[in-house]
Scaffold this motif. Structure first.
Motif, PDB file in Angstrom:
ATOM      1  N   UNK A  68       0.793  -1.326   0.025  1.00  0.00           N
ATOM      2  CA  UNK A  68      -0.013   0.004   0.178  1.00  0.00           C
ATOM      3  C   UNK A  68       0.763   1.209   0.048  1.00  0.00           C
ATOM      4  N   UNK A  69       1.943   1.180   0.559  1.00  0.00           N
ATOM      5  CA  UNK A  69       2.926   2.287   0.553  1.00  0.00           C
ATOM      6  C   UNK A  69       3.810   2.537  -0.603  1.00  0.00           C
ATOM      7  N   UNK A  70       3.709   1.625  -1.528  1.00  0.00           N
ATOM      8  CA  UNK A  70       4.592   1.653  -2.791  1.00  0.00           C
ATOM      9  C   UNK A  70       3.543   2.517  -3.922  1.00  0.00           C
ATOM     10  N   UNK A  71       3.795   3.661  -3.703  1.00  0.00           N
ATOM     11  CA  UNK A  71       3.033   4.663  -4.642  1.00  0.00           C
ATOM     12  C   UNK A  71       3.945   5.439  -5.557  1.00  0.00           C
ATOM     13  N   UNK A  72       3.208   5.801  -6.603  1.00  0.00           N
ATOM     14  CA  UNK A  72       4.344   6.650  -7.724  1.00  0.00           C
ATOM     15  C   UNK A  72       3.376   7.877  -8.056  1.00  0.00           C
ATOM     16  N   UNK A  73       4.073   8.971  -8.582  1.00  0.00           N
ATOM     17  CA  UNK A  73       3.349  10.113  -9.000  1.00  0.00           C
ATOM     18  C   UNK A  73       3.240  10.291 -10.570  1.00  0.00           C
ATOM     19  N   UNK A  74       2.055  10.104 -11.119  1.00  0.00           N
ATOM     20  CA  UNK A  74       1.639   9.839 -12.358  1.00  0.00           C
ATOM     21  C   UNK A  74       1.113  11.107 -13.167  1.00  0.00           C
ATOM     22  N   UNK A  75       0.818  11.147 -14.415  1.00  0.00           N
ATOM     23  CA  UNK A  75       0.119  12.380 -15.117  1.00  0.00           C
ATOM     24  C   UNK A  75      -1.401  11.863 -15.297  1.00  0.00           C
ATOM     25  N   UNK A  76      -2.231  12.771 -14.972  1.00  0.00           N
ATOM     26  CA  UNK A  76      -3.686  12.877 -15.217  1.00  0.00           C
ATOM     27  C   UNK A  76      -3.981  14.066 -16.109  1.00  0.00           C
ATOM     28  N   UNK A  77      -4.818  14.081 -17.047  1.00  0.00           N
ATOM     29  CA  UNK A  77      -5.014  15.135 -17.997  1.00  0.00           C
ATOM     30  C   UNK A  77      -6.201  15.783 -17.320  1.00  0.00           C
ATOM     31  N   UNK A  78      -6.644  17.260 -17.173  1.00  0.00           N
ATOM     32  CA  UNK A  78      -7.603  17.898 -16.664  1.00  0.00           C
ATOM     33  C   UNK A  78      -8.476  18.239 -17.777  1.00  0.00           C
ATOM     34  N   UNK A  79      -8.417  18.097 -19.202  1.00  0.00           N
ATOM     35  CA  UNK A  79      -9.335  18.735 -20.182  1.00  0.00           C
ATOM     36  C   UNK A  79      -9.131  17.622 -21.066  1.00  0.00           C
TER      37      UNK A  79
ATOM     38  N   UNK B 203      -0.330  19.797 -23.436  1.00  0.00           N
ATOM     39  CA  UNK B 203      -0.160  21.414 -23.222  1.00  0.00           C
ATOM     40  C   UNK B 203      -0.193  21.538 -21.567  1.00  0.00           C
ATOM     41  N   UNK B 204      -0.560  22.430 -21.218  1.00  0.00           N
ATOM     42  CA  UNK B 204      -0.762  22.649 -19.745  1.00  0.00           C
ATOM     43  C   UNK B 204      -2.110  21.964 -18.840  1.00  0.00           C
ATOM     44  N   UNK B 205      -2.693  20.955 -19.624  1.00  0.00           N
ATOM     45  CA  UNK B 205      -3.858  20.515 -18.984  1.00  0.00           C
ATOM     46  C   UNK B 205      -3.783  19.187 -18.420  1.00  0.00           C
ATOM     47  N   UNK B 206      -2.655  19.139 -17.665  1.00  0.00           N
ATOM     48  CA  UNK B 206      -2.273  18.188 -16.819  1.00  0.00           C
ATOM     49  C   UNK B 206      -2.098  18.324 -15.440  1.00  0.00           C
ATOM     50  N   UNK B 207      -2.275  17.334 -14.531  1.00  0.00           N
ATOM     51  CA  UNK B 207      -1.854  17.488 -12.962  1.00  0.00           C
ATOM     52  C   UNK B 207      -1.385  16.077 -12.615  1.00  0.00           C
ATOM     53  N   UNK B 208      -1.057  16.280 -11.418  1.00  0.00           N
ATOM     54  CA  UNK B 208      -0.281  14.870 -10.856  1.00  0.00           C
ATOM     55  C   UNK B 208      -1.206  14.154  -9.923  1.00  0.00           C
ATOM     56  N   UNK B 209      -1.244  12.842  -9.749  1.00  0.00           N
ATOM     57  CA  UNK B 209      -1.923  11.874  -9.152  1.00  0.00           C
ATOM     58  C   UNK B 209      -1.102  10.912  -8.507  1.00  0.00           C
ATOM     59  N   UNK B 210      -1.498  10.259  -7.348  1.00  0.00           N
ATOM     60  CA  UNK B 210      -0.669   9.257  -6.704  1.00  0.00           C
ATOM     61  C   UNK B 210      -1.389   8.112  -7.184  1.00  0.00           C
ATOM     62  N   UNK B 211      -0.855   6.849  -7.437  1.00  0.00           N
ATOM     63  CA  UNK B 211      -1.358   5.536  -7.761  1.00  0.00           C
ATOM     64  C   UNK B 211      -0.496   4.585  -7.173  1.00  0.00           C
ATOM     65  N   UNK B 212      -1.173   3.352  -7.307  1.00  0.00           N
ATOM     66  CA  UNK B 212      -0.370   2.112  -6.658  1.00  0.00           C
ATOM     67  C   UNK B 212       0.565   1.903  -7.757  1.00  0.00           C
TER      68      UNK B 212
END
Length: 238
Positions: A59-70, A79-88
């Protein structure tokens, strides 16, 4: 007299029954020892603790990946339509890590990617890849030849118009395709990109658009666009 003496002598005796001598008790059976069951219990406890530890570590082994916002249309960059999110972390999934977001902006989407999607590497390519049977046509439109607020992803129809903006009905518009679509050169096209042509000092209202159309309609649309005789209207999406 003898009778009284005997009675008196019996009165001094205890009424409680005589207890059985200690030496006459039956021996208790020895307790049976089961070392195999004890070892099994210890093993189960250790396995349970190990499993719980592995779950916590997983459960503690998580990585920061890209998610689009539009929504990202085919052929567009994020472009700039991205944000970060933590996933397993999962080696079987080709996540785009947040540390790779700058390189991602140089790539093009292979197909439409909808907002709030966690993206994967196979969704992008170095160059624009058109869907089978489709063509990309560029239009240079003046103010009045496009609807206000037009944006990538809109579904539009393209019509041929005269220099004064009136609808034309020449031979190129009288084929079966045009008559079936009510005179439209293209009845159903998707806007891939929209760019303003005005500079910082002069606002001309001109825009450059790229439409994704059927290959069969590309030639007629390109011909009308080169003559500056195209107007587009927004239509309900399918």
């Amino acid at each position: 007299m003898k009778i009284q003496e005997r009675t008196g002598a019996g009165a001094g005796r205890s009424a409680a029954p005589a207890q059985q001598p200690v030496g006459d008790r039956l021996p208790s059976p020895p307790r049976e020892r089961k070392p195999a069951l004890a070892a099994l219990a210890v093993l189960l406890i250790l396995l349970g603790a190990l499993g719980a530890t592995m779950l916590v570590l997983r459960a503690g082994d998580r990585i920061e990946v890209v998610k689009v916002t539009a929504d990202i249309q085919a052929g567009e960059s994020v472009g700039d339509n991205v944000t970060s999110v933590m996933v397993a972390a999962d080696d079987s999934i080709n996540y785009v890590k947040w540390s790779q977001v700058d390189a991602l902006k140089d790539l093009k989407a292979k197909s439409t990617i909808y907002a709030k999607t966690v993206v994967m590497g196979q969704m992008f390519a170095k160059q624009e890849q058109l869907p089978a049977g489709k063509a990309s046509v560029g239009l240079a439109l003046k103010e009045g030849q496009y609807p206000a607020g037009i944006k990538p992803g809109d579904i539009v129809a393209a019509y041929r118009v005269g220099a004064n903006g009136s609808s034309r009905s020449d031979s190129s518009d009288n084929d079966s395709s045009s008559s079936a679509s009510g005179g439209a050169i293209v009845a159903d096209a998707r806007v891939n990109s929209v760019n303003d042509d005005s500079d910082a000092t002069v606002s001309t209202g001109s825009k450059s658009l790229t439409l994704l159309v059927d290959e069969a309609d590309a030639a007629a649309l390109a011909s009308a666009a080169s003559a500056g005789e195209v107007a587009i209207v927004r239509v309900p999406g399918k």
